[in-house]
Design a protein around this motif. Structure first.
Motif, PDB file in Angstrom:
ATOM      1  N   CYS A  17      11.484  10.561   3.004  1.00  0.00           N
ATOM      2  CA  CYS A  17      11.272   9.120   2.841  1.00  0.00           C
ATOM      3  C   CYS A  17       9.974   8.689   3.515  1.00  0.00           C
ATOM      4  CB  CYS A  17      12.446   8.336   3.437  1.00  0.00           C
ATOM      5  SG  CYS A  17      13.982   8.452   2.481  1.00  0.00           S
ATOM      6  N   ALA A  18       9.750   9.186   4.731  1.00  0.00           N
ATOM      7  CA  ALA A  18       8.541   8.818   5.464  1.00  0.00           C
ATOM      8  C   ALA A  18       7.297   9.318   4.743  1.00  0.00           C
ATOM      9  CB  ALA A  18       8.599   9.394   6.875  1.00  0.00           C
ATOM     10  N   HIS A  19       7.382  10.534   4.189  1.00  0.00           N
ATOM     11  CA  HIS A  19       6.247  11.107   3.460  1.00  0.00           C
ATOM     12  C   HIS A  19       5.922  10.274   2.225  1.00  0.00           C
ATOM     13  CE1 HIS A  19       3.564  14.067   1.740  1.00  0.00           C
ATOM     14  NE2 HIS A  19       4.331  14.177   0.673  1.00  0.00           N
ATOM     15  N   LEU A  20       6.942   9.912   1.459  1.00  0.00           N
ATOM     16  CA  LEU A  20       6.722   9.121   0.245  1.00  0.00           C
ATOM     17  C   LEU A  20       6.197   7.725   0.589  1.00  0.00           C
ATOM     18  CD1 LEU A  20       9.901  10.156  -1.777  1.00  0.00           C
ATOM     19  CD2 LEU A  20       7.545  10.830  -2.252  1.00  0.00           C
ATOM     20  N   ARG A  21       6.741   7.133   1.642  1.00  0.00           N
ATOM     21  CA  ARG A  21       6.271   5.806   2.051  1.00  0.00           C
ATOM     22  C   ARG A  21       4.794   5.861   2.441  1.00  0.00           C
ATOM     23  NH1 ARG A  21       8.129   0.865   4.171  1.00  0.00           N
ATOM     24  NH2 ARG A  21      10.333   1.441   3.960  1.00  0.00           N
ATOM     25  N   SER A  27       0.120   7.118  -9.716  1.00  0.00           N
ATOM     26  CA  SER A  27      -0.120   6.802 -11.122  1.00  0.00           C
ATOM     27  C   SER A  27       1.179   6.721 -11.905  1.00  0.00           C
ATOM     28  CB  SER A  27      -1.041   7.863 -11.731  1.00  0.00           C
ATOM     29  OG  SER A  27      -1.214   7.651 -13.112  1.00  0.00           O
ATOM     30  N   LEU A  28       2.093   7.648 -11.636  1.00  0.00           N
ATOM     31  CA  LEU A  28       3.346   7.684 -12.390  1.00  0.00           C
ATOM     32  C   LEU A  28       4.289   6.557 -11.988  1.00  0.00           C
ATOM     33  CD1 LEU A  28       3.843  11.551 -12.469  1.00  0.00           C
ATOM     34  CD2 LEU A  28       3.372  10.059 -14.427  1.00  0.00           C
ATOM     35  N   SER A  49       6.879  17.943  -5.165  1.00  0.00           N
ATOM     36  CA  SER A  49       5.548  18.438  -4.818  1.00  0.00           C
ATOM     37  C   SER A  49       4.443  17.788  -5.648  1.00  0.00           C
ATOM     38  CB  SER A  49       5.485  19.953  -5.008  1.00  0.00           C
ATOM     39  OG  SER A  49       5.801  20.308  -6.348  1.00  0.00           O
ATOM     40  N   THR A  50       4.779  16.734  -6.422  1.00  0.00           N
ATOM     41  CA  THR A  50       3.771  16.029  -7.220  1.00  0.00           C
ATOM     42  C   THR A  50       2.627  15.554  -6.325  1.00  0.00           C
ATOM     43  OG1 THR A  50       5.438  15.256  -8.794  1.00  0.00           O
ATOM     44  CG2 THR A  50       3.353  14.051  -8.735  1.00  0.00           C
ATOM     45  N   PRO A  51       1.377  15.820  -6.694  1.00  0.00           N
ATOM     46  CA  PRO A  51       0.234  15.377  -5.875  1.00  0.00           C
ATOM     47  C   PRO A  51       0.256  13.869  -5.665  1.00  0.00           C
ATOM     48  CG  PRO A  51      -0.490  16.942  -7.542  1.00  0.00           C
ATOM     49  CD  PRO A  51       0.947  16.613  -7.857  1.00  0.00           C
TER      50      PRO A  51
END
Length: 216
Positions: A14-18, A113-114, A105-107
């Motif tokens: 969660c922290a990484h995505l945020r 963009s997605l 692992s999506t850049p």
């Protein structure tokens, strides 16, 4: 602003995505949830446009949460998150109404963009990903036959539009490809979703692959 909710039972994910999404000026992570039950609650509370949904969680998993969110009024686009790119569990999520799926692992640039693509109501699913998912389905042959029967009543033009959905194309892309207006394409898509009993463009696109209409 595109309002996003991140659902994952791993706080570090969660922290990484945020952190990634905070670099985009037009995207705001408004809430996080650690399981499917909490996800439904925060969706009702914060009314996001997009939900990034981990599928494998203890308790209420992402699949059940996706189904529940799909029954809400004006539900957000749910994008399934997975560590695998050909997971039959993801296939079930798409059939439950998810707008697409992303590998964890999506850049970062692609993820941002997605998210925008999903917020605009388009499919977050590449043709290659769709083919892998169909191939991963244990009952793929039976579903292919059923898909061919479901699409047999479509007109030639409707089949062309459906094939374009299978390639993840937007209405503007389809209009340019088929020399139609965007309004006409939108009308075709809306009609086909009803005719094929598909909840969204992603389900229709997956059906196109199962019926063999979205070949390269």
């Amino acid at each position: 602003m595109i309002r996003v909710i991140v659902v994952d039972d791993e706080p570090m994910v969660c922290a990484h995505l945020r952190t990634i999404l905070s670099t985009a000026e037009d995207i705001e992570v408004v809430a996080e949830a650690a399981d499917g039950a909490e996800a439904v609650e925060v969706v009702v509370r914060y009314r996001p446009q997009v939900v990034l949904m981990d599928l494998r969680m203890p308790g209420v998993d992402g699949l059940a949460a996706t189904e529940r969110i799909g029954t809400l009024p004006s539900p957000p686009a749910v994008v399934a998150l997975t560590t695998f790119d050909a997971d039959a569990y993801v296939l079930r999520a798409l059939r439950a109404g998810a707008a697409g799926f992303l590998v964890k692992s999506t850049p970062p640039a692609d993820l941002i963009s997605l998210i925008r693509v999903a917020a605009d109501g388009h499919t977050v699913l590449s043709p290659e990903a769709a083919r892998r998912l169909v191939a991963a389905s244990a009952d793929g042959r039976q579903r292919s036959e059923l898909a061919r029967r479901r699409t047999s009543a479509l007109t030639e033009r409707e089949r062309e539009v459906l094939a374009c959905l299978g390639h993840g194309m937007s209405n503007a892309d389809i209009a340019a490809r088929l020399h139609l207006s965007e309004a006409t394409v939108k009308s075709y898509v809306s009609r086909m979703l009803v005719k094929l009993d598909c909840a969204n463009r992603t389900q229709a696109g997956l059906l196109a692959h199962e019926a063999g209409l979205a070949a390269p």
